[in-house]
Scaffold this motif. Structure first.
Motif, short mmCIF file in Angstrom:
data_model
loop_
_atom_site.label_atom_id
_atom_site.label_comp_id
_atom_site.label_asym_id
_atom_site.label_seq_id
_atom_site.Cartn_x
_atom_site.Cartn_y
_atom_site.Cartn_z
N TYR A 94 0.61 -1.50 -0.17
CA TYR A 94 0.68 0.48 0.00
C TYR A 94 1.09 0.99 0.01
O TYR A 94 0.21 1.87 -0.18
CB TYR A 94 -1.27 0.38 1.05
CG TYR A 94 -2.27 -0.83 0.83
CD1 TYR A 94 -2.72 -0.51 -0.49
CD2 TYR A 94 -2.12 -1.56 2.70
CE1 TYR A 94 -4.07 -2.11 -0.72
CE2 TYR A 94 -3.30 -2.79 1.92
CZ TYR A 94 -3.79 -2.59 0.87
OH TYR A 94 -5.53 -4.15 0.69
N THR A 95 1.74 1.00 0.55
CA THR A 95 3.12 2.53 0.02
C THR A 95 3.54 1.92 -0.95
O THR A 95 4.75 3.10 -1.21
CB THR A 95 3.53 2.52 1.25
OG1 THR A 95 4.35 2.00 1.73
CG2 THR A 95 3.07 3.11 3.05
N ALA A 96 3.77 1.26 -1.74
CA ALA A 96 4.29 0.99 -2.96
C ALA A 96 6.74 0.87 -3.33
O ALA A 96 6.50 1.20 -3.32
CB ALA A 96 4.03 2.59 -4.06
N ARG A 137 8.77 -0.86 -5.14
CA ARG A 137 8.74 -0.36 -6.44
C ARG A 137 10.70 -0.69 -6.85
O ARG A 137 11.35 -0.31 -5.93
CB ARG A 137 8.48 1.00 -7.11
CG ARG A 137 7.35 0.64 -6.95
CD ARG A 137 6.92 2.29 -7.48
NE ARG A 137 5.08 2.13 -8.03
CZ ARG A 137 4.29 2.92 -7.71
NH1 ARG A 137 5.18 4.06 -7.00
NH2 ARG A 137 3.57 3.10 -7.85
N ALA A 194 11.75 3.34 1.69
CA ALA A 194 11.19 3.89 0.14
C ALA A 194 10.16 5.16 0.37
O ALA A 194 10.17 5.27 1.45
CB ALA A 194 9.85 3.45 -0.43
N VAL A 200 5.68 7.26 -9.50
CA VAL A 200 4.75 8.27 -8.45
C VAL A 200 4.32 7.58 -7.08
O VAL A 200 3.77 6.53 -7.22
CB VAL A 200 3.14 8.67 -9.56
CG1 VAL A 200 3.10 9.90 -8.97
CG2 VAL A 200 4.37 9.22 -11.40
N GLY A 201 4.26 8.53 -6.26
CA GLY A 201 3.57 7.94 -5.07
C GLY A 201 4.66 7.07 -4.17
O GLY A 201 3.99 6.22 -2.99
N THR A 202 5.76 6.72 -4.45
CA THR A 202 6.45 5.15 -3.96
C THR A 202 6.46 6.40 -2.53
O THR A 202 7.38 6.88 -2.47
CB THR A 202 8.14 5.04 -4.35
OG1 THR A 202 7.62 4.93 -6.01
CG2 THR A 202 8.96 4.18 -3.95
N GLY A 203 6.42 5.36 -2.10
CA GLY A 203 6.38 5.42 0.00
C GLY A 203 5.71 6.23 0.57
O GLY A 203 5.21 7.12 1.63
N LEU A 204 4.44 6.81 -0.64
CA LEU A 204 3.17 7.05 0.23
C LEU A 204 1.90 6.03 0.33
O LEU A 204 2.29 5.52 -1.04
CB LEU A 204 2.36 8.31 -0.40
CG LEU A 204 4.07 9.55 -0.84
CD1 LEU A 204 3.26 10.69 -1.50
CD2 LEU A 204 4.07 9.98 0.84
N TRP A 205 1.23 6.23 1.43
CA TRP A 205 -0.21 5.26 2.30
C TRP A 205 -0.90 5.31 0.70
O TRP A 205 -1.01 6.50 0.67
CB TRP A 205 -0.69 5.27 2.44
CG TRP A 205 0.53 4.70 4.06
CD1 TRP A 205 1.14 5.84 5.00
CD2 TRP A 205 -0.02 3.83 4.79
NE1 TRP A 205 1.57 4.36 6.01
CE2 TRP A 205 0.72 2.72 5.15
CE3 TRP A 205 -0.44 2.52 4.31
CZ2 TRP A 205 0.97 2.12 6.72
CZ3 TRP A 205 -0.54 1.15 4.88
CH2 TRP A 205 0.70 1.59 6.01
N PHE A 206 -1.52 4.92 0.11
CA PHE A 206 -2.74 4.72 -0.75
C PHE A 206 -2.61 6.07 -1.44
O PHE A 206 -3.46 6.89 -1.79
CB PHE A 206 -4.12 4.97 0.72
CG PHE A 206 -3.96 4.10 1.10
CD1 PHE A 206 -4.01 2.63 1.05
CD2 PHE A 206 -3.73 3.74 2.87
CE1 PHE A 206 -4.47 1.46 1.75
CE2 PHE A 206 -4.39 2.91 3.73
CZ PHE A 206 -4.31 1.66 2.95
N ARG A 245 -2.70 5.36 -7.95
CA ARG A 245 -2.03 3.49 -7.96
C ARG A 245 -3.91 2.71 -7.57
O ARG A 245 -3.71 1.99 -7.00
CB ARG A 245 -1.08 3.26 -6.73
CG ARG A 245 0.15 3.31 -6.91
CD ARG A 245 0.77 3.55 -6.09
NE ARG A 245 1.16 1.90 -5.23
CZ ARG A 245 0.94 1.14 -4.92
NH1 ARG A 245 1.79 1.13 -6.13
NH2 ARG A 245 1.00 -0.23 -4.32
N ASN A 254 -4.26 -1.10 -6.00
CA ASN A 254 -5.01 -1.32 -4.42
C ASN A 254 -6.56 -1.82 -4.46
O ASN A 254 -6.26 -2.04 -3.19
CB ASN A 254 -4.33 0.42 -4.15
CG ASN A 254 -3.90 0.85 -3.71
OD1 ASN A 254 -2.36 0.08 -3.24
ND2 ASN A 254 -3.91 2.06 -3.57
#
Lengths: 240, 180
Positions: free
Chosen positions: A130-132, A135, A237, B129-135, B139, B143
């Motif tokens: 959920y936090t990707a 990658r 990450a 895009v959005g790596t390291g961020l919740w939801f 994505r 998800n």
């Protein structure tokens, strides 16, 4: 007075031979404290402040590791009392409950720790998804994590047989019958795992050796790779 | 301008970077463009948190172990089959799947393909895009798909654990099982 005691404890040649730096009071000594210690040096010397926030990871990976650590300690203690023999194993469970000091707490910690670890490793995987966090450049470490999850299930399953009660026996019977449904190698693989046609003494010793020796070593090695790659892939990450 | 050793040392402590230049290679490091001010020392900030978390885990496991005993049934007896016989809870989702059709599909095919797809996830999702961020909103599709997987996985375990009785018949958790 306190200064004097401090001097005696920290300023002698023995202490200084173990910890080569002084008390970690400034940035350089703090770096040394982490870098020159085998157990701490898997950490970077410095980390991003926001990586410290609890909501970034919920601590799930570290909790999984702590559970594995607790399971190793309680597991070794249980090995002192447990003999993997079909006539003895169940009696040893009873002894742990009624004869061994704190034996029941020991077994409970191992059991609940194991159940928790299965759940926590899964939750850790959900967090990373959920936090990707999987990658580039962390693709490989995600794969190592998936294998670690499978190994956790294998550890839990092999341990499930060891109490040698009805619950253990029939749960394992169901799972090994599942192996039989594999195409081509199913029959042979089941025979290899069980060490015969029925779950009995051969199965018990095979599961025991896998549970206390082979799988823990494998998991320890994979955890080392997992942690090493966290460092090499640049830590937690972060958004670009 | 010549720099004395003392000056160099104090500068080192000021910017708190303890790396040295070893070699030049092409490409970016994970640390490019990040200022030292965003960072802090591992000792004590991270280590104290890690230690505290260990205490919490110990308290939780010890607490559980004091109040709840691990199950132990009668001694294993190959001639007395419990009805229903159940696998450990984390495999009950698979056992539930098994009861739906040919055992190969539920028991071998689904878990094997599941693990392979999981390992392949990072090679399928190539976005940055959005790596390291919740939801992260970009994505949403990933998800949703993953959540469906999680809900089905846990849902099957719940059905297998609480709603299956003799000869794997369906019973609500509050429904009594037939005695014979």
């Amino acid at each position: 007075m306190i200064e004097k005691v401090k001097n005696i404890v920290f300023q002698n040649r023995f202490w200084k031979s173990v910890f080569r730096h002084g008390m970690p009071v400034n940035a350089r000594l703090r770096s040394e404290a982490v870098m020159s210690n085998l157990f701490l040096h898997i950490h970077p010397v410095k980390i991003y402040k926001d990586s410290l926030l609890f909501r970034k990871t919920l601590g799930l990976g570290l909790i999984s590791f702590y559970l594995f650590f607790i399971l190793c300690i309680t597991g070794i203690l249980l090995m002192f009392y447990y003999i993997p023999h079909v006539q003895r194993a169940y009696q040893d469970m009873k002894d742990l409950e009624f004869a061994v000091s704190f034996g029941m707490i020991l077994r409970n910690m191992h059991r609940w720790g194991a159940h928790s670890m299965v759940a926590l490793v899964f939750l850790h995987m959900c967090r990373v998804f959920y936090t990707a966090g999987y990658r580039h450049p962390r693709e490989f470490n995600w794969g190592v994590g998936v294998i670690l999850f499978v190994c956790t299930l294998a550890l839990s399953l092999t341990g499930y047989l060891l109490p040698w009660d009805q619950l253990a026996f029939w749960a394992i019977t169901i799972v090994v019958n599942l192996i039989e449904t594999m195409p081509i190698i199913g029959d042979d693989l089941r025979y290899l795992v069980v060490g015969g046609t029925l779950v009995g003494q051969n199965a018990l010793i095979r599961f025991y050796v896998m549970h206390v020796m082979v799988l823990p070593l494998l998991v320890t090695m994979l955890i080392a790779v997992h942690f090493w790659r966290i460092r090499k892939d640049g830590g937690l990450a972060r958004p670009e | 301008m010549p720099v004395s050793d003392e000056q160099r040392m104090s500068e080192q402590e000021k910017d708190l970077k303890s790396y040295g230049l070893m070699n030049l290679v092409e490409g970016e490091t994970p640390h490019v463009g990040k200022e030292p001010e965003e960072m802090t020392t591992t000792w004590p900030h991270l280590l104290v948190k890690e230690l505290n978390l260990f205490y919490l885990v110990m308290i939780f496991i010890m607490g559980m172990s004091v109040f709840f005993d691990a199950p132990l049934e009668e001694m294993a007896n190959p001639s007395v089959t419990p009805n229903p016989a159940k696998a450990p809870w984390y495999f009950l989702g698979l056992q539930e799947l098994l009861s739906w059709g040919p055992p190969f599909w539920g028991g071998i095919f689904v878990p094997t393909v599941g693990v392979i797809i999981l390992i392949l996830v990072p090679y399928i999702d190539r976005s940055r895009v959005g790596t390291g961020l919740w939801f992260h909103p970009s994505r949403r599709l990933y998800n949703i798909l993953f959540t469906v997987f999680v809900v089905v996985f846990i849902g099957l375990i719940i059905v297998g654990t609480f709603m299956r009785g003799p000869i794997w018949g369906f019973y609500w958790p509050w429904e009594p099982w037939p005695t014979h």
